[in-house]
Write a protein that holds these residues in place. Sequence first.
Motif, PDB file in Angstrom:
ATOM      1  N   ARG A 158       0.850  -1.187   0.000  1.00 16.44           N
ATOM      2  CA  ARG A 158       0.000   0.000   0.000  1.00 16.44           C
ATOM      3  C   ARG A 158       0.890   1.243   0.000  1.00 16.44           C
ATOM      4  O   ARG A 158       1.581   1.504   0.991  1.00 16.44           O
ATOM      5  N   TRP A 159       0.944   2.095  -1.033  1.00 13.48           N
ATOM      6  CA  TRP A 159       0.227   1.932  -2.270  1.00 13.48           C
ATOM      7  C   TRP A 159       1.200   2.192  -3.396  1.00 13.48           C
ATOM      8  O   TRP A 159       1.207   3.232  -4.022  1.00 13.48           O
ATOM      9  N   LYS A 160       2.046   1.217  -3.622  1.00 13.98           N
ATOM     10  CA  LYS A 160       3.010   1.369  -4.713  1.00 13.98           C
ATOM     11  C   LYS A 160       3.388   0.012  -5.305  1.00 13.98           C
ATOM     12  O   LYS A 160       3.178  -1.035  -4.697  1.00 13.98           O
ATOM     13  N   TRP A 161       3.913   0.079  -6.528  1.00 17.35           N
ATOM     14  CA  TRP A 161       4.447  -1.100  -7.204  1.00 17.35           C
ATOM     15  C   TRP A 161       5.955  -0.934  -7.266  1.00 17.35           C
ATOM     16  O   TRP A 161       6.456   0.048  -7.802  1.00 17.35           O
ATOM     17  N   GLU A 162       6.687  -1.930  -6.739  1.00 20.71           N
ATOM     18  CA  GLU A 162       8.136  -1.852  -6.825  1.00 20.71           C
ATOM     19  C   GLU A 162       8.620  -2.914  -7.811  1.00 20.71           C
ATOM     20  O   GLU A 162       8.230  -4.073  -7.718  1.00 20.71           O
ATOM     21  N   PHE A 163       9.438  -2.485  -8.763  1.00 19.93           N
ATOM     22  CA  PHE A 163       9.919  -3.391  -9.805  1.00 19.93           C
ATOM     23  C   PHE A 163      11.411  -3.629  -9.638  1.00 19.93           C
ATOM     24  O   PHE A 163      12.161  -2.690  -9.367  1.00 19.93           O
ATOM     25  N   LEU A 164      11.823  -4.877  -9.814  1.00 16.83           N
ATOM     26  CA  LEU A 164      13.246  -5.185  -9.792  1.00 16.83           C
ATOM     27  C   LEU A 164      13.572  -5.952 -11.071  1.00 16.83           C
ATOM     28  O   LEU A 164      13.198  -7.119 -11.225  1.00 16.83           O
ATOM     29  N   SER A 165      14.245  -5.278 -12.005  1.00 20.18           N
ATOM     30  CA  SER A 165      14.606  -5.891 -13.280  1.00 20.18           C
ATOM     31  C   SER A 165      15.945  -6.592 -13.127  1.00 20.18           C
ATOM     32  O   SER A 165      16.715  -6.251 -12.241  1.00 20.18           O
ATOM     33  N   PRO A 166      16.223  -7.583 -14.017  1.00 15.01           N
ATOM     34  CA  PRO A 166      17.537  -8.226 -13.948  1.00 15.01           C
ATOM     35  C   PRO A 166      18.651  -7.202 -14.168  1.00 15.01           C
ATOM     36  O   PRO A 166      19.699  -7.298 -13.571  1.00 15.01           O
ATOM     37  N   GLU A 167      18.412  -6.251 -15.041  1.00 15.54           N
ATOM     38  CA  GLU A 167      19.358  -5.169 -15.208  1.00 15.54           C
ATOM     39  C   GLU A 167      18.726  -3.941 -14.570  1.00 15.54           C
ATOM     40  O   GLU A 167      17.552  -3.680 -14.722  1.00 15.54           O
ATOM     41  N   GLY A 168      19.526  -3.187 -13.859  1.00 16.01           N
ATOM     42  CA  GLY A 168      18.982  -1.951 -13.306  1.00 16.01           C
ATOM     43  C   GLY A 168      18.605  -2.095 -11.851  1.00 16.01           C
ATOM     44  O   GLY A 168      18.411  -3.190 -11.336  1.00 16.01           O
ATOM     45  N   SER A 169      18.467  -0.937 -11.189  1.00 13.74           N
ATOM     46  CA  SER A 169      18.194  -0.920  -9.765  1.00 13.74           C
ATOM     47  C   SER A 169      16.687  -0.921  -9.549  1.00 13.74           C
ATOM     48  O   SER A 169      15.917  -0.654 -10.456  1.00 13.74           O
ATOM     49  N   PRO A 170      16.218  -1.225  -8.334  1.00 11.99           N
ATOM     50  CA  PRO A 170      14.781  -1.246  -8.084  1.00 11.99           C
ATOM     51  C   PRO A 170      14.156   0.120  -8.341  1.00 11.99           C
ATOM     52  O   PRO A 170      14.799   1.145  -8.112  1.00 11.99           O
ATOM     53  N   VAL A 193       8.214 -10.954 -21.522  1.00 14.84           N
ATOM     54  CA  VAL A 193       8.584 -10.488 -20.188  1.00 14.84           C
ATOM     55  C   VAL A 193       7.652 -11.166 -19.195  1.00 14.84           C
ATOM     56  O   VAL A 193       6.437 -11.166 -19.378  1.00 14.84           O
ATOM     57  N   ARG A 194       8.229 -11.752 -18.163  1.00 15.39           N
ATOM     58  CA  ARG A 194       7.421 -12.438 -17.154  1.00 15.39           C
ATOM     59  C   ARG A 194       7.539 -11.676 -15.846  1.00 15.39           C
ATOM     60  O   ARG A 194       8.637 -11.325 -15.426  1.00 15.39           O
ATOM     61  N   LEU A 195       6.415 -11.377 -15.229  1.00 17.24           N
ATOM     62  CA  LEU A 195       6.420 -10.694 -13.948  1.00 17.24           C
ATOM     63  C   LEU A 195       6.132 -11.707 -12.851  1.00 17.24           C
ATOM     64  O   LEU A 195       5.163 -12.467 -12.945  1.00 17.24           O
ATOM     65  N   VAL A 196       6.979 -11.729 -11.851  1.00 20.55           N
ATOM     66  CA  VAL A 196       6.766 -12.596 -10.686  1.00 20.55           C
ATOM     67  C   VAL A 196       6.398 -11.675  -9.535  1.00 20.55           C
ATOM     68  O   VAL A 196       7.184 -10.820  -9.147  1.00 20.55           O
ATOM     69  N   MET A 197       5.181 -11.838  -9.021  1.00 18.98           N
ATOM     70  CA  MET A 197       4.612 -10.788  -8.171  1.00 18.98           C
ATOM     71  C   MET A 197       4.236 -11.324  -6.794  1.00 18.98           C
ATOM     72  O   MET A 197       3.775 -12.445  -6.650  1.00 18.98           O
ATOM     73  N   SER A 198       4.441 -10.452  -5.804  1.00 21.68           N
ATOM     74  CA  SER A 198       3.976 -10.774  -4.468  1.00 21.68           C
ATOM     75  C   SER A 198       3.583  -9.484  -3.760  1.00 21.68           C
ATOM     76  O   SER A 198       3.950  -8.401  -4.198  1.00 21.68           O
ATOM     77  N   SER A 199       2.848  -9.632  -2.669  1.00 22.14           N
ATOM     78  CA  SER A 199       2.402  -8.447  -1.937  1.00 22.14           C
ATOM     79  C   SER A 199       2.979  -8.465  -0.527  1.00 22.14           C
ATOM     80  O   SER A 199       3.160  -9.529   0.071  1.00 22.14           O
ATOM     81  N   GLN A 200       3.265  -7.267  -0.011  1.00 21.09           N
ATOM     82  CA  GLN A 200       3.794  -7.177   1.350  1.00 21.09           C
ATOM     83  C   GLN A 200       2.692  -6.988   2.382  1.00 21.09           C
ATOM     84  O   GLN A 200       2.953  -7.104   3.576  1.00 21.09           O
ATOM     85  N   ASP A 201       1.488  -6.630   1.949  1.00 22.25           N
ATOM     86  CA  ASP A 201       0.461  -6.406   2.954  1.00 22.25           C
ATOM     87  C   ASP A 201      -0.870  -7.075   2.592  1.00 22.25           C
ATOM     88  O   ASP A 201      -1.173  -8.146   3.089  1.00 22.25           O
ATOM     89  N   VAL A 202      -1.637  -6.459   1.717  1.00 16.42           N
ATOM     90  CA  VAL A 202      -2.979  -6.967   1.439  1.00 16.42           C
ATOM     91  C   VAL A 202      -3.073  -7.407  -0.027  1.00 16.42           C
ATOM     92  O   VAL A 202      -2.119  -7.290  -0.777  1.00 16.42           O
ATOM     93  N   LEU A 203      -4.235  -7.887  -0.414  1.00 15.42           N
ATOM     94  CA  LEU A 203      -4.473  -8.256  -1.803  1.00 15.42           C
ATOM     95  C   LEU A 203      -4.409  -7.032  -2.713  1.00 15.42           C
ATOM     96  O   LEU A 203      -5.049  -6.015  -2.442  1.00 15.42           O
ATOM     97  N   HIS A 204      -3.651  -7.138  -3.778  1.00 10.53           N
ATOM     98  CA  HIS A 204      -3.696  -6.151  -4.848  1.00 10.53           C
ATOM     99  C   HIS A 204      -3.941  -6.920  -6.144  1.00 10.53           C
ATOM    100  O   HIS A 204      -3.951  -8.154  -6.142  1.00 10.53           O
TER     101      HIS A 204
END
Length: 324
Positions: free
Chosen positions: A111-123, A136-147
């Motif tokens: 809540r309330w942001k999307w953080e991306f970590l690419s193989p190249e580049g910083s978060p 491109v495959r996104l592997v996703m998880s949440s730190q708090d609630v359902l998004h």
Amino acid sequence: MEEYNLNPTIQLPPQLSTFAPEIDRIYYFIYWVSVVFFVGIVGAMVYFLWKYRRRAGSKSSPTGHNNALELFWTFSPLILLFIMFHWGFQVYMHTAVAPDDAMNIQVTASRWKWEFLSPEGSPSNNEVYVPVGRPVRLVMSSQDVLHSFFVPDFRVKRDVVPGMFSSLWFQAVDRPDENPNDNELYSVQVFCTEYCGTGHSDMMATIHVLNAAQYAAFVQQGPPPPPGLTPAQWGGQLFGTNCAVCHSREPGVINNYPNFHNLWGRQERLADGTTVTVNEEYVRESILNPGAKVVNGFTPAMPNFHFPDSQLNALVEYLKTLHE
Ligand code: CUA
């Protein structure tokens, strides 16, 4: 060769991923089947209402039975249902299983942001850079609630759940109709589509689609400044999130870390007794290798930061503004 409709229609946004056309085909199939049945059923209802309305002197007789008719209206929807299921399952499997050569990007929702970590580049928060024409495959998880991660232009949507990983994939298509700028071909909007609290409707991100040369530049130099920001303004933002917690910019604030009030151009006394002028070279070295030149009176406590070049330059541009 698949044709992509790059313009939005009344119902659907542009088709900007490789499987957008096949998803739209099954969508329109189900849509038109529903329209035909709606018109047929409601039409028959209205017709019978009128035909069998109450009239003086007319009395209803018992209804009969018609096997052929019953079989017809039982099995024809069943066949349509089988077609929808089979076709839908095929498309679902295609969109669910990423190709082996897909590039993996980690996505962490909170809540309330999307953080991306690419193989190249910083978060990076709420910005992600992908090459055109590559899966491109996104592997996703949440730190708090359902998004839920939703990109209408790519026709992908998947829940993002705390305590587990979910994934989706897409391959962005080229857009010859749009004039690319220097930094990207085009960008698409990501929405959160699972109500997650007061900031839910602001929980958006941008996927920047780059051509091969732009992507190579991104890998080498890092992301370009966000649109509308000068390098110094961007550097100020980066300073705020990365450096400000230790280095105060207020005059007279003394803590365990060098104060940055009027930093640029001043003479800094180092632990080894020499002096150095705060300039591009010194600042760059101190960010990438903080132990190299330690200011007199401070312990070397700063961690190494791995900023890509574009962010490093932006930080330097910002630090230049800290002078008398
Ligand atoms: Cu996250 Cu809604």
